[in-house]
Write a protein that holds these residues in place. Structure first.
Motif, PDB file in Angstrom:
ATOM      1  N   UNK A 287       0.633  -1.380  -0.068  1.00  9.31           N
ATOM      2  CA  UNK A 287       0.220   0.047   0.091  1.00  9.31           C
ATOM      3  C   UNK A 287       0.956   1.079  -0.109  1.00  9.31           C
ATOM      4  N   UNK A 288       0.614   2.127  -0.998  1.00  7.90           N
ATOM      5  CA  UNK A 288       1.455   3.275  -1.111  1.00  7.90           C
ATOM      6  C   UNK A 288       0.991   4.210  -0.039  1.00  7.90           C
ATOM      7  N   UNK A 289       1.842   4.619   0.578  1.00  6.49           N
ATOM      8  CA  UNK A 289       1.603   5.646   2.015  1.00  6.49           C
ATOM      9  C   UNK A 289       1.016   6.788   1.462  1.00  6.49           C
ATOM     10  N   UNK A 290      -0.297   7.187   2.006  1.00 13.95           N
ATOM     11  CA  UNK A 290      -0.864   8.506   1.718  1.00 13.95           C
ATOM     12  C   UNK A 290      -0.085   9.783   2.297  1.00 13.95           C
ATOM     13  N   UNK A 291      -0.125  10.842   1.261  1.00 14.42           N
ATOM     14  CA  UNK A 291       0.579  11.825   1.641  1.00 14.42           C
ATOM     15  C   UNK A 291      -0.169  12.729   2.514  1.00 14.42           C
ATOM     16  N   UNK A 292       0.425  13.782   3.332  1.00 20.90           N
ATOM     17  CA  UNK A 292      -0.383  14.651   4.104  1.00 20.90           C
ATOM     18  C   UNK A 292      -0.214  16.177   3.558  1.00 20.90           C
ATOM     19  N   UNK A 293      -1.668  16.362   3.064  1.00 21.99           N
ATOM     20  CA  UNK A 293      -1.775  17.728   2.115  1.00 21.99           C
ATOM     21  C   UNK A 293      -2.480  18.633   2.945  1.00 21.99           C
TER      22      UNK A 293
END
Length: 346
Positions: A287-293
């Motif tokens: 699972x590709x780590x979700x970015x903080x935006x």
């Protein structure tokens, strides 16, 4: 001690999927699957399975062994794989091609004819040698204290003095150098150290110091390099791709061979090992780590949101240590990064 050739043979034998099974649930097929496929040189079993199945690692559940075919688990260029349906389940069968086969022995190189299950060259150098060591092992390992004939560095055919080797229990050693630490992707706990392979050493005289002859050096030896018995390499046993026996969640914490962008057939390090229940042959989803935006809609300038993790690929574990494991990226649907999560197949 099993040779590297024997380890590779075990890998090929295990990964040629030498068994058949009936699946408890329907195996999902690739919507674009062909009804038949002719094997060509350069194929792997994983690639061929992916043409028919959404999850190539479930190949063994639908593989039909024809008892009339001599050594039916070896597949050669020119052979034909066909898909049929039996009681609502897909079934893959082998129709031998017209190519003349050699004797049905276990094959270990492409020149021997049978296709491998995975790209063996991608993992060959990681099948042995102590690539991960813990602090206690480092503290207790013999180390280089000096070199003969006034040398300040060690290279092939130079004698080195070791502190200390007191017995002849082992005559062949690997010379390694402690590298970067491996840490848990969440807690930061120290799990072990990368062990850089420097070369080999032959014991010539025991004592404190002992004398060894350096051989096959890949790096120059320096004072402080450690020695580990070569016959303590962990042989790669026969294994089959499968889901882990228990729920495991971890992270990719490193990529080997100096690669910065992680993609298909790169070797990565996971922060889970055999003490966590991970085993050789386990297949896991990435699972590709979700970015903080930043939320630009809200009036608050410091308001952020973390995007969800997204499916990004599949990996196969091929070597385990107590706290970490090595895995080969089998599929990557997007660029992967250190820190991405790994979970059981869904």
């Amino acid at each position: 001690m099993p040779s590297a050739r024997h380890q590779l043979i075990s890998l090929l034998l295990g990964l040629t999927l030498t068994w058949g099974a009936t699946a408890a649930d329907t195996v999902a097929v690739n919507p674009a699957h062909p009804d038949r496929y002719t094997v060509v040189r350069g194929d792997t079993l994983w690639d061929i399975a992916g043409r028919f199945l959404r999850e190539p690692w479930r190949w063994p559940e639908v593989w039909h062994v024809n008892p009339q075919i001599r050594n039916p688990h070896l597949i050669y260029p020119g052979d034909i794989i066909t898909m049929t349906w039996v009681n609502g389940q897909p079934r893959l069968s082998l129709q031998p091609g017209s190519t003349v086969k050699l004797t049905p022995e276990v094959r270990s190189t492409p020149l021997d004819g049978a296709i491998p299950a995975i790209p063996v060259d991608a993992v060959r150098q990681f099948l042995s040698r102590p690539f991960v060591v813990d602090q206690q092992s480092l503290d207790q390992a013999p180390y280089v204290v000096h070199f003969a004939d006034g040398h300040i560095l060690g290279s092939t055919n130079i004698k080195a003095y070791i502190r200390a080797i007191e017995t002849k229990e082992h005559l062949q050693y690997h010379v390694v150098r402690p590298g970067k630490p491996y840490r848990d992707g969440e807690s930061g706990e120290l799990l072990g150290y990368e062990a850089l392979f420097v070369g080999n050493a032959e014991l010539q005289r025991i004592g404190d110091p002992a004398t060894v002859l350096l051989t096959g050096m890949q790096l120059e030896t320096v004072i402080g390099d450690r020695l580990f018995p070569a016959d303590e390499d962990v042989p790669l046993e026969t294994f089959y791709p499968k889901a882990p026996d228990q729920q495991i969640e971890g992270r990719i914490i490193s990529v080997l061979n100096g690669v910065s962008q992680i993609g298909q057939f790169n070797v990565v390090v996971l922060d889970r090992g055999d003490s966590d229940g991970l085993a050789v042959g386990d297949v896991m989803n990435i699972l590709h780590k979700g970015r903080e935006v930043r939320d630009v809609v809200t009036p608050r300038s410091d308001d952020t949101v973390t995007l969800p993790d997204e499916p990004a690929g599949t990996l196969l574990v091929f070597r385990t240590f107590p706290r970490v494991s090595f895995a080969l990226i089998m599929q990557a649907t997007r660029p992967l990064n250190v820190g991405d999560r790994v979970i059981n197949p869904l």
